[in-house]
Motif scaffolding. Sequence first.
Motif, mmCIF file in Angstrom:
data_model
loop_
_atom_site.group_PDB
_atom_site.id
_atom_site.type_symbol
_atom_site.label_atom_id
_atom_site.label_comp_id
_atom_site.label_asym_id
_atom_site.label_seq_id
_atom_site.Cartn_x
_atom_site.Cartn_y
_atom_site.Cartn_z
ATOM 1 N N VAL A 15 1.027 -5.336 68.618
ATOM 2 C CA VAL A 15 0.757 -4.802 67.281
ATOM 3 C C VAL A 15 1.524 -3.497 67.068
ATOM 4 O O VAL A 15 2.145 -3.295 66.014
ATOM 5 N N ALA A 16 1.533 -2.624 68.057
ATOM 6 C CA ALA A 16 2.217 -1.328 67.936
ATOM 7 C C ALA A 16 3.723 -1.510 67.744
ATOM 8 O O ALA A 16 4.331 -0.843 66.895
ATOM 9 N N VAL A 17 4.321 -2.412 68.505
ATOM 10 C CA VAL A 17 5.766 -2.652 68.384
ATOM 11 C C VAL A 17 6.081 -3.270 67.025
ATOM 12 O O VAL A 17 7.049 -2.873 66.360
ATOM 13 N N HIS A 18 5.271 -4.246 66.605
ATOM 14 C CA HIS A 18 5.494 -4.869 65.295
ATOM 15 C C HIS A 18 5.402 -3.821 64.185
ATOM 16 O O HIS A 18 6.240 -3.786 63.268
ATOM 17 N N ARG A 19 4.406 -2.942 64.282
ATOM 18 C CA ARG A 19 4.234 -1.878 63.288
ATOM 19 C C ARG A 19 5.455 -0.953 63.271
ATOM 20 O O ARG A 19 5.989 -0.629 62.205
ATOM 21 N N THR A 20 5.922 -0.555 64.441
ATOM 22 C CA THR A 20 7.068 0.357 64.541
ATOM 23 C C THR A 20 8.333 -0.283 63.979
ATOM 24 O O THR A 20 9.079 0.351 63.221
ATOM 25 N N LEU A 21 8.583 -1.532 64.349
ATOM 26 C CA LEU A 21 9.793 -2.211 63.871
ATOM 27 C C LEU A 21 9.746 -2.455 62.360
ATOM 28 O O LEU A 21 10.767 -2.311 61.669
ATOM 29 N N THR A 22 8.588 -2.799 61.840
ATOM 30 C CA THR A 22 8.449 -3.021 60.396
ATOM 31 C C THR A 22 8.652 -1.716 59.632
ATOM 32 O O THR A 22 9.334 -1.689 58.599
ATOM 33 N N GLN A 23 8.098 -0.648 60.157
ATOM 34 C CA GLN A 23 8.274 0.659 59.522
ATOM 35 C C GLN A 23 9.745 1.063 59.524
ATOM 36 O O GLN A 23 10.264 1.541 58.518
ATOM 37 N N ALA A 25 12.450 -0.912 59.798
ATOM 38 C CA ALA A 25 13.325 -1.830 59.060
ATOM 39 C C ALA A 25 13.019 -1.865 57.561
ATOM 40 O O ALA A 25 13.930 -1.993 56.742
ATOM 41 N N TYR A 26 11.733 -1.765 57.198
ATOM 42 C CA TYR A 26 11.338 -1.978 55.792
ATOM 43 C C TYR A 26 10.604 -0.793 55.172
ATOM 44 O O TYR A 26 10.199 -0.849 54.017
ATOM 45 N N ASN A 27 10.405 0.259 55.968
ATOM 46 C CA ASN A 27 9.724 1.460 55.506
ATOM 47 C C ASN A 27 8.350 1.150 54.887
ATOM 48 O O ASN A 27 8.010 1.620 53.798
ATOM 49 N N ARG A 28 7.584 0.320 55.588
ATOM 50 C CA ARG A 28 6.239 -0.023 55.118
ATOM 51 C C ARG A 28 5.355 -0.327 56.319
ATOM 52 O O ARG A 28 5.829 -0.539 57.421
ATOM 53 N N ASP A 29 4.064 -0.352 56.071
ATOM 54 C CA ASP A 29 3.111 -0.704 57.110
ATOM 55 C C ASP A 29 2.946 -2.223 57.133
ATOM 56 O O ASP A 29 3.417 -2.938 56.230
ATOM 57 N N LEU A 30 2.276 -2.729 58.152
ATOM 58 C CA LEU A 30 2.028 -4.165 58.267
ATOM 59 C C LEU A 30 0.987 -4.621 57.255
ATOM 60 O O LEU A 30 0.056 -3.886 56.939
ATOM 61 N N THR A 31 1.160 -5.858 56.800
ATOM 62 C CA THR A 31 0.136 -6.467 55.957
ATOM 63 C C THR A 31 -1.003 -6.937 56.858
ATOM 64 O O THR A 31 -0.859 -7.007 58.085
ATOM 65 N N GLU A 32 -2.130 -7.298 56.247
ATOM 66 C CA GLU A 32 -3.255 -7.819 57.027
ATOM 67 C C GLU A 32 -2.874 -9.091 57.763
ATOM 68 O O GLU A 32 -3.297 -9.304 58.907
ATOM 69 N N VAL A 33 -2.073 -9.940 57.131
ATOM 70 C CA VAL A 33 -1.626 -11.186 57.775
ATOM 71 C C VAL A 33 -0.727 -10.873 58.965
ATOM 72 O O VAL A 33 -0.863 -11.484 60.036
ATOM 73 N N GLU A 34 0.165 -9.912 58.819
ATOM 74 C CA GLU A 34 1.052 -9.537 59.927
ATOM 75 C C GLU A 34 0.254 -8.943 61.085
ATOM 76 O O GLU A 34 0.548 -9.233 62.249
#
Length: 162
Positions: A15-23, A25-34
Amino acid sequence: YTVPGGKLNRGLTVVAVHRTLTQAAYNRDLTEVEIAKASVLGWAIEFLQAFFLVADDVMDASETRRGQPCWYKNEHVKLIAINDSFLLESFVFTMLREHFGGEEYYLKLLELFIQVIQQTEFGQLLDLTSQDESVVDLDRFTLERYQKIVKYKTAFYTFYLP
């Protein structure tokens, strides 16, 4: 029995890595589904580790794991633990199919888990064949062999997979 008491580092790392990479690459937080999907992947890795630990304890004839008797040491379990380890592994693939089966990256995800399982099992084999139980021969246990055991037995599913 095997998962509680662990630090859950592998699962939380997903979850932490996904959050960091999304932030990044897309400058946003994860959605609930993500977050939910990343959490499922994290739990799949935790079940994978439980599979490895249950099997390893039997192979090594370990007595305790995380301050309690190893699973196979329970009177009602014994060598059924081997089958239990197989079930834990199969649950990993059930989770992946149920939650990612319709995704275009599903095959790559399966291949990644299979690759990590094989590498970890090679590391286990290196560990098991480092010593003959009846004779201590320290020449068979070299620093190079130790580093390979650490790399293959633990590092792939701890650092590479998450």
